[in-house]
Design a protein around this motif. Structure first.
Motif, short mmCIF file in Angstrom:
data_model
loop_
_atom_site.label_atom_id
_atom_site.label_comp_id
_atom_site.label_asym_id
_atom_site.label_seq_id
_atom_site.Cartn_x
_atom_site.Cartn_y
_atom_site.Cartn_z
N CYS A 1 0.63 -1.73 -0.41
CA CYS A 1 -0.51 0.06 0.03
C CYS A 1 1.09 1.16 -0.14
N LEU B 1 -3.49 8.16 3.78
CA LEU B 1 -4.12 7.28 3.66
C LEU B 1 -4.64 7.45 4.92
N GLY C 1 -6.54 1.72 7.54
CA GLY C 1 -5.46 1.02 7.49
C GLY C 1 -4.37 0.22 7.21
N SER D 1 -7.49 -1.21 2.44
CA SER D 1 -6.75 0.46 3.05
C SER D 1 -7.65 1.73 2.51
#
Length: 146
Positions: A3, A27, A30, A94
């Motif tokens: 990610c 982000l 997640g 995520s």
């Protein structure tokens, strides 16, 4: 790919620093070390989008508008934001949002190109590089419209 590696690729062009001060990008939910093989992309993290990401077995959800805009005091199933965050975490998805950073670095140019606008100028300058950058565009239509 992890990610955080996907995020690095996104942020090479659409860095969080281009976002407006009031915005919440990056982000939001997640694990950054999550292995990502499938990404689900949408405008908003609605109930339907979260369910579709789950059904598609996505590892990551990327939206334009952030689900979380300000600080949360609790994450429970008492409201729609909490319910969606809980579902994303339960399914190890995520969640990344790219809002005004994308507006500044991509959306306005993309939209003005698709509309064939001429002599486009930045509506609200938010930064300077070689050319002014910012939110929105003011331009002329390439042909008369009703």
């Amino acid at each position: 790919m992890l990610c955080k590696e996907v995020i690095e690729i996104i942020e090479r062009k659409y860095a969080r620093s281009y976002a407006m001060s009031w915005d919440n990008v990056g982000l939001l939910c997640g694990r950054s070390d999550k292995e990502v093989k499938k990404i689900y992309i949408a405008l908003d993290a609605t109930d339907e989008v979260v369910e579709a990401a789950i059904n598609a077995e996505a590892d990551m959800l990327v939206t334009h508008h952030p689900l979380i805009m300000s600080g949360l005091n609790r994450i429970t199933d008492d409201n729609f934001i909490g319910k969606r965050i809980i579902k994303l975490i339960q399914h190890d998805i995520s969640y990344y949002a790219m809002h005004t950073n994308y507006d500044v670095r991509g959306m306005a140019e993309l939209a003005s190109g698709k509309l064939k606008l001429e002599n486009a100028e930045v509506l609200e300058v938010t930064g300077e590089s070689e050319v002014p950058e910012g939110i929105g565009r003011v331009a002329n239509l390439s042909e008369t419209m009703t």
